[in-house]
Write an enzyme that holds these catalytic residues in place. Structure first.
Site, short mmCIF file in Angstrom:
data_model
loop_
_atom_site.label_atom_id
_atom_site.label_comp_id
_atom_site.label_asym_id
_atom_site.label_seq_id
_atom_site.Cartn_x
_atom_site.Cartn_y
_atom_site.Cartn_z
N CYS A 12 0.73 -1.53 0.15
CA CYS A 12 -0.18 0.08 -0.06
C CYS A 12 0.95 1.00 -0.51
O CYS A 12 2.37 1.12 0.24
CB CYS A 12 -0.48 -0.48 1.03
N HIS A 41 5.12 -5.94 9.06
CA HIS A 41 4.69 -7.88 9.08
C HIS A 41 4.88 -8.64 8.18
O HIS A 41 4.52 -9.13 8.20
CB HIS A 41 3.49 -8.15 9.88
N CYS A 95 2.84 6.53 7.83
CA CYS A 95 1.88 7.21 6.85
C CYS A 95 1.10 7.43 7.52
O CYS A 95 1.04 7.76 8.51
CB CYS A 95 0.89 4.84 6.69
N HIS A 123 -1.65 -4.54 18.48
CA HIS A 123 -1.28 -4.50 17.20
C HIS A 123 -0.43 -2.68 17.69
O HIS A 123 -0.89 -2.26 18.03
CB HIS A 123 -1.60 -3.87 16.36
N GLU A 125 0.34 -0.43 15.19
CA GLU A 125 -0.85 1.45 15.00
C GLU A 125 -1.93 1.55 16.36
O GLU A 125 -1.80 2.62 16.66
CB GLU A 125 -1.94 0.80 13.85
N THR A 161 -6.71 1.41 11.19
CA THR A 161 -7.24 1.87 9.11
C THR A 161 -7.13 0.13 8.40
O THR A 161 -6.95 0.53 7.65
CB THR A 161 -5.23 2.66 9.08
N ASN A 219 -3.57 -6.78 8.50
CA ASN A 219 -4.21 -6.45 6.98
C ASN A 219 -4.42 -8.15 6.35
O ASN A 219 -5.63 -7.94 5.55
CB ASN A 219 -3.69 -5.90 6.38
N SER A 261 1.70 -5.47 2.80
CA SER A 261 3.09 -5.81 3.35
C SER A 261 3.61 -6.35 2.96
O SER A 261 4.88 -6.64 3.01
CB SER A 261 3.17 -5.42 4.65
S1 SF4 Z 1 -3.00 3.20 6.56
FE1 SF4 Z 1 -2.38 1.73 6.39
S2 SF4 Z 1 -2.42 -0.11 5.73
FE2 SF4 Z 1 -2.85 2.33 4.71
S3 SF4 Z 1 -1.68 2.92 3.47
FE3 SF4 Z 1 -1.00 3.56 5.92
S4 SF4 Z 1 0.47 1.98 5.72
FE4 SF4 Z 1 -1.26 1.55 4.12
#
Ligand code: SF4
Length: 576
Positions: A12, A41, A95, A123, A125, A161, A219, A261
């Site tokens: 992504c 990951h 991100c 997680h 995030e 996300t 994900n 990923s």
């Molecule tokens: S939020 Fe997560 S899945 Fe979406 S673009 Fe950013 S890293 Fe990738």
């Protein structure tokens, strides 16, 4: 076995950005380079980063010098402060979409709201997001968790996300029943939404879905869940070695998707392995035609044939007497140069195009022999045309071969900024475009007495721009492999977005030249027909940019197809 790649498979935006930042740093300096926790990951990617000296760390104790990368998942602000105090140079690869959720949480909890995060509490995030809440936060995974929440007046909800969209919708519904004034933020990122949407849309169209990605990747697991709940037989694999070939043999059409990923080279490796499985219901004609098609593309016969057709079309554009000698010379030269440079560049191919790397290994001697035969034939043919043509082709061939060869002695290579021509940023694209322009437009003029310059300049610009767009476009597609081996291609120097913008500008400029030249009487009206392959090339660019198509071998053939199209239009024009 028929394999269909999901359009959305692969890194992504956030992971690609983080990978590019880490690899650029790894290729840049000798200072120790760390990532705060594993970057993504995916064990194979982590092993690769380790081989480039990138070390993941969880503990900052004792770290004083070097560089540290904050991964795409982000970190809590408290940890960010601790990082600042170490004195390490911080490279923030959080991100932007995760950063937006962090900002929502910080803003609303400051105003006295309580945050509900729908996600996995262990997680990275989510741990990072919680750090922005000043303690007014609850993490739940599903609608069942709503009943365990305390009574609060002001509350809002965000999603990790990469959450499952359906699950988030159910949680929001349950929350609204309990907290009518709930503020809802749609924080599931588009990359996740599109991937899950594409998986659902595959139901009923494929026999099974193979999901490629780390077994610990949230994900990727979610894609597996979505696929299974859509009723698709689903196989989750980390690498091609995990494929259950016996079960898959029963299938006819398999789709392949991947977590955010998972790098392209791993997806392509799985696709290649699947295509090699002989399905019980697969017709041998289909199998052989696919093999022949791949041979044409991977052996470089397709690009050389496309160049032949293109050179023929330029003969008509340049108002020269149609002949096949110079297009054939172009075919031989382009074939030989691609064959040699592919071998010299096979390190990057292993990551950007593993199927080609395996093909080169398998047919090494055949391909080298064919390359040598092509260049020798080209030189003999050029000599039969004239001495000037022979000398020009010899010089061009020499330049084409030394392009990838180190020119600086090994002992002082570390002191020189560039040891090969191809190390100079953007040189690959420029060299290829110049070589196409010289062989297709200049070589045929060396033995003639009278040159019509306006016509020649239009032809040179058209070939140069189309060659440049083709070459830079393939550099964009192969950027992952080039970054890993440290090649300085145009998209690495400029960035993918700016390179795409540049290519669009060149397409626009070419269109102006092709439209304007016949209007001013500089070339004949075949110039208008040349707009067709230019337009289809632009379409390929847009299709890639918008992820309408996965960049596999078929896509490569589609791009080369634009040059065949130019030749076909020239033949039609001649026949009219
Ligand atoms: S939020 Fe997560 S899945 Fe979406 S673009 Fe950013 S890293 Fe990738």
């Amino acid at each position: 076995m028929k394999v269909k790649f999901a359009k959305t498979a692969g890194f992504c935006m956030g992971v690609r950005r983080a990978m590019e930042m880490v690899l650029t740093e790894a290729n840049r300096g000798d200072d120790p380079l760390f990532t705060f926790g594993p970057l993504i990951h995916n064990n194979q990617v982590l092993n690769l980063l380790a081989s480039k000296g990138v070390q993941p760390v969880d503990d900052l104790d004792g770290l004083q010098t070097g560089r540290i990368v904050i991964r795409a998942h982000g970190i809590p602000p408290q940890k960010r402060q601790a990082l600042r105090e170490t004195g390490l140079k911080i490279i923030d690869a959080t991100c932007p979409k995760v950063a937006r959720v962090q900002a929502i949480i910080r803003y609303h909890t400051k105003k006295g709201y309580t945050a509900v995060i729908v996600g996995d509490d262990d997680h990275a995030e989510v741990t990072g997001l919680m750090g922005y809440s000043k303690g007014q936060v609850h993490v739940i995974q599903s609608a069942e968790g709503v009943s365990s929440l305390p009574h609060v007046d002001r509350i809002f909800v965000v999603a990790q996300t990469t959450q499952n969209e359906e699950n988030y919708r159910k949680v929001v519904k349950a929350l609204k029943e309990r907290y009518p004034d709930l503020l809802v933020f749609d924080t599931i990122c588009d990359a996740t939404r599109q991937r899950q949407g594409e998986v659902r849309s595959l139901a009923g169209h494929v026999d099974a879905l193979v999901v490629v990605g780390g077994y610990h990747s949230g994900n990727t697991q979610r894609l597996v869940e979505v696929s299974r709940s859509a009723g698709i037989p689903t196989f989750h694999v980390e690498t091609e070695k995990d494929l259950n070939k016996e079960k898959l043999r029963e299938m006819e059409l398999i789709a392949v998707t991947a977590g955010a990923s998972t790098p392209n080279w791993m997806i392509k490796n799985v696709g290649r392995e699947l295509e090699g499985i002989q399905g019980r219901r697969e017709a041998s004609l289909f199998r052989w035609s696919r093999k022949a098609f791949k041979f044409l593309v991977l052996s470089n016969l397709a690009v050389a044939s496309g160049a032949f057709c293109f050179a023929y079309a330029v003969t008509i554009l340049s108002e020269r007497k149609p002949d096949f000698i110079f297009p054939f010379l172009t075919f031989l030269y382009i074939y030989a140069m691609h064959a040699f440079n592919r071998f010299l560049d096979k390190g990057a191919s292993a990551y950007s195009d593993p199927e080609r790397a395996a093909f080169l290994k398998k047919y090494k001697y055949l391909l080298i022999t064919m390359g040598i035969a092509a260049i020798v034939t080209a030189l003999v043919l050029s000599y039969s045309i004239g001495l000037m043509t022979f000398l020009a082709l010899s010089t061009l061939s020499m330049l084409g071969i030394i392009y990838s060869i180190p020119l600086v002695p090994e002992s002082i290579r570390h002191k020189a900024p560039y040891s090969k021509i191809k190390d100079i940023p953007g040189s690959r694209t420029l060299s290829e475009a110049l070589a196409w322009a010289v062989i297709i437009t200049i070589l045929p003029l060396l033995e003639v007495n009278h040159i019509v310059w306006p016509l020649t300049i239009v032809s040179i610009l058209t070939v140069f721009f189309m060659g440049y767009i083709r070459s830079a476009f393939f550099d964009i597609i192969r950027v992952q492999g080039d970054l890993i081996v440290g090649s300085e291609t145009l998209p690495i120097t400029l960035g993918e977005k700016r390179t795409l913008l540049l290519l669009k500008m060149l397409i626009f400029l070419s269109a102006i030249i092709l439209c304007g030249a016949p209007i001013f009487g500089l070339v004949n009206s075949f110039s208008f027909l040349f707009l067709v392959p230019l337009f289809t090339l632009a379409l390929c660019l847009v299709a890639y940019e918008r992820s309408w198509i996965y960049p596999d071998i078929a896509f490569e053939a589609l791009v080369e197809g634009n040059f065949f199209l130019a030749g076909l239009l020239a033949v039609i024009w001649q026949a009219m």
